[in-house]
Design a protein around this motif. Sequence first.
Motif, PDB file in Angstrom:
ATOM      1  N   ILE A 147      12.741  23.253   3.412  1.00  0.00           N
ATOM      2  CA  ILE A 147      13.751  24.093   4.071  1.00  0.00           C
ATOM      3  C   ILE A 147      15.123  23.426   4.062  1.00  0.00           C
ATOM      4  CG2 ILE A 147      12.183  25.400   5.533  1.00  0.00           C
ATOM      5  CD1 ILE A 147      13.115  23.435   7.840  1.00  0.00           C
TER       6      ILE A 147
ATOM      7  N   ALA B 234       6.650  18.764   3.149  1.00  0.00           N
ATOM      8  CA  ALA B 234       6.834  19.005   1.729  1.00  0.00           C
ATOM      9  C   ALA B 234       6.807  17.722   0.901  1.00  0.00           C
ATOM     10  CB  ALA B 234       8.161  19.735   1.506  1.00  0.00           C
ATOM     11  N   ILE B 235       6.519  16.595   1.540  1.00  0.00           N
ATOM     12  CA  ILE B 235       6.503  15.327   0.805  1.00  0.00           C
ATOM     13  C   ILE B 235       5.102  14.728   0.888  1.00  0.00           C
ATOM     14  CG2 ILE B 235       7.564  13.030   0.605  1.00  0.00           C
ATOM     15  CD1 ILE B 235       9.838  14.104   2.401  1.00  0.00           C
TER      16      ILE B 235
ATOM     17  N   GLY C 296      20.562  22.801  -0.647  1.00  0.00           N
ATOM     18  CA  GLY C 296      20.051  21.727   0.195  1.00  0.00           C
ATOM     19  C   GLY C 296      18.587  21.363  -0.031  1.00  0.00           C
TER      20      GLY C 296
ATOM     21  N   CYS D  38       9.255  15.241   7.975  1.00  0.00           N
ATOM     22  CA  CYS D  38       9.610  16.425   7.183  1.00  0.00           C
ATOM     23  C   CYS D  38       9.014  17.669   7.846  1.00  0.00           C
ATOM     24  CB  CYS D  38       9.096  16.306   5.753  1.00  0.00           C
ATOM     25  SG  CYS D  38       9.264  17.875   4.874  1.00  0.00           S
ATOM     26  N   PRO D  39       9.860  18.591   8.310  1.00  0.00           N
ATOM     27  CA  PRO D  39       9.371  19.744   9.074  1.00  0.00           C
ATOM     28  C   PRO D  39       8.510  20.684   8.241  1.00  0.00           C
ATOM     29  CG  PRO D  39      11.686  20.036   8.521  1.00  0.00           C
ATOM     30  CD  PRO D  39      11.330  18.637   8.138  1.00  0.00           C
TER      31      PRO D  39
ATOM     32  N   ALA E 148      16.230  20.640   5.304  1.00  0.00           N
ATOM     33  CA  ALA E 148      16.688  20.048   6.558  1.00  0.00           C
ATOM     34  C   ALA E 148      17.344  18.690   6.324  1.00  0.00           C
ATOM     35  CB  ALA E 148      15.530  19.902   7.536  1.00  0.00           C
ATOM     36  N   GLY E 149      17.052  18.081   5.192  1.00  0.00           N
ATOM     37  CA  GLY E 149      17.741  16.852   4.816  1.00  0.00           C
ATOM     38  C   GLY E 149      17.302  15.599   5.551  1.00  0.00           C
ATOM     39  N   ASN E 150      16.269  15.707   6.365  1.00  0.00           N
ATOM     40  CA  ASN E 150      15.804  14.513   7.086  1.00  0.00           C
ATOM     41  C   ASN E 150      15.426  13.395   6.131  1.00  0.00           C
ATOM     42  OD1 ASN E 150      16.013  15.339   9.802  1.00  0.00           O
ATOM     43  ND2 ASN E 150      14.243  16.659   9.529  1.00  0.00           N
ATOM     44  N   CYS E 151      14.777  13.766   5.035  1.00  0.00           N
ATOM     45  CA  CYS E 151      14.327  12.768   4.062  1.00  0.00           C
ATOM     46  C   CYS E 151      15.527  12.082   3.407  1.00  0.00           C
ATOM     47  CB  CYS E 151      13.431  13.421   3.011  1.00  0.00           C
ATOM     48  SG  CYS E 151      14.227  14.792   2.154  1.00  0.00           S
TER      49      CYS E 151
ATOM     50  N   VAL F 154      15.301  19.644  -1.402  1.00  0.00           N
ATOM     51  CA  VAL F 154      15.083  18.230  -1.756  1.00  0.00           C
ATOM     52  C   VAL F 154      15.071  17.987  -3.278  1.00  0.00           C
ATOM     53  CG1 VAL F 154      12.575  18.518  -1.635  1.00  0.00           C
ATOM     54  CG2 VAL F 154      13.551  16.240  -1.337  1.00  0.00           C
TER      55      VAL F 154
HETATM   56  S1  SF4 Z   1      11.620  17.692   1.885  1.00  0.00           S
HETATM   57 FE1  SF4 Z   1      11.384  18.030   4.078  1.00  0.00          FE
HETATM   58  S2  SF4 Z   1      12.802  16.605   5.059  1.00  0.00           S
HETATM   59 FE2  SF4 Z   1      13.385  16.747   2.904  1.00  0.00          FE
HETATM   60  S3  SF4 Z   1      14.951  18.317   2.815  1.00  0.00           S
HETATM   61 FE3  SF4 Z   1      12.993  19.352   2.410  1.00  0.00          FE
HETATM   62  S4  SF4 Z   1      12.287  20.050   4.423  1.00  0.00           S
HETATM   63 FE4  SF4 Z   1      13.894  18.528   4.802  1.00  0.00          FE
END
Ligand code: SF4
Lengths: 370, 65
Positions: B11, B59-60, B31, B55-56, B13-16, B33
């Motif tokens: 999604i 996805a990793i 945005g 990761c919400p 979210a960019g947390n990674c 990944v």
């Molecule tokens: S892989 Fe997960 S944490 Fe990284 S951008 Fe996508 S949703 Fe966000």
Amino acid sequence: MSKVRIWDGREAWLVTRYDDVRFVLRDQRFSVNPHHPGWPPMSAGQGATRRDLKPNIFALDNPVHNELRRMQSADFRIAQIEGWRPRVQQLVDEAIDAMLEMPKPVDLWEAFALKIPSIVICELLGVAYEDSEFFQHHSDRLVKTGSTSEEIGESMDALRGFLRDLVEKKVVTPTEDILSRMATQQVKEGLLTASEVADLCVMLLIAGHDTTSNTICLATILLLQHPDQLEKFRNGDDEVVAKGVEEILRFLDVPHLGRRRVALEDVEVGGQLIRAGEGVIAAQMIADRDETAFEDPDKFDIDRDARHHLGFGFGTHQCLGQPLVRVEVQIALATLFRRIPTLQLAVPMEEIRFDYDALVYGVHELPMTW
Amino acid sequence: MKIKVDQHNCIGAGNCAQLAPKVFSQREEDGVVILLDETPGDSEAEDVAKAVKICPAQAISVSEG
Ligand code: SF4
């Protein structure tokens, strides 16, 4: 996990364990569709708002949700938002300069906490300075608990109309901002109408204001109540501040009424069977105090690694604006305490009125002095 | 350590990308990944593990080797 009765007399499952909350929020068998008869709204108003706006990323499941979200997520990339730091710093400094000139006590909510996110979102969206007063007036009314439902309806319509006209203008003469990008990429290409873009963008406003400003206000009180933590926070470098803000987000969890879902199928969660059609409240604010996820969870400790908190939700609906919230809260709090080291409450703690029943936990006003 | 990402569910979210910027980045248009390094060294292990956890969209994924 237990069944609870909600405000309208119906029952819903209350999910509180960290792992269970993550499971529910992540699993697509739990829907956010407010039209589903089993979906448990937090209030009559919340149910109506979610049903009324279309397209509404809060109210749609995948794959439609992800498709809409991706129309906006480019603007909330980490790299993009980090680029806003100098501008946010400048706005925070200007707000503090202005506050220092005001007669004391100053209402921190109005003079500071609400101002920062409001101006930033105006600039991100591309609302011109001459229009910002109109914009500010209506968005304030949307988030203030004292507003009547007529006022909310009126302001909502005013903002949607205003944004729609602005999007139409930006189709012809785009500038560098979210509305222009959506005008060029969605409206011009025939993917969304100008009204649909306006509806999506009104939601950025609603979601961003109250949560960020209440977090700033409550965090100010929280830090003042923990002088040793405040000392570390004030003297800390960017990393200490960033880590401290994660702990603040975990500890406060301002969207304090949980995330609402309805089961589309029978699903077992943490050993309990939830049946299709039953409502679920995923209580992320309780999960953020689960000792299996955070040691000594009721202790406010800015040294802990709290980055896995659920303050922004989890799963596909996790907050789109979180990188922006982080930047705003970090800069606002660090600058506030460094520039006004003698900052303190102007009234005894007991006199502060908290919004227990609002959708977002916060204060009505926050009189401060120094 | 071998990393896989699921761009379909991501999604953005960019947390990674914030936690392990040498390993993950985000696509400019939405945005989503981008995996910069499929087999990062041990020095990245801790940040990658954290990224997997937060990761919400889950996805990793990481496998041995
Ligand atoms: S892989 Fe997960 S944490 Fe990284 S951008 Fe996508 S949703 Fe966000």
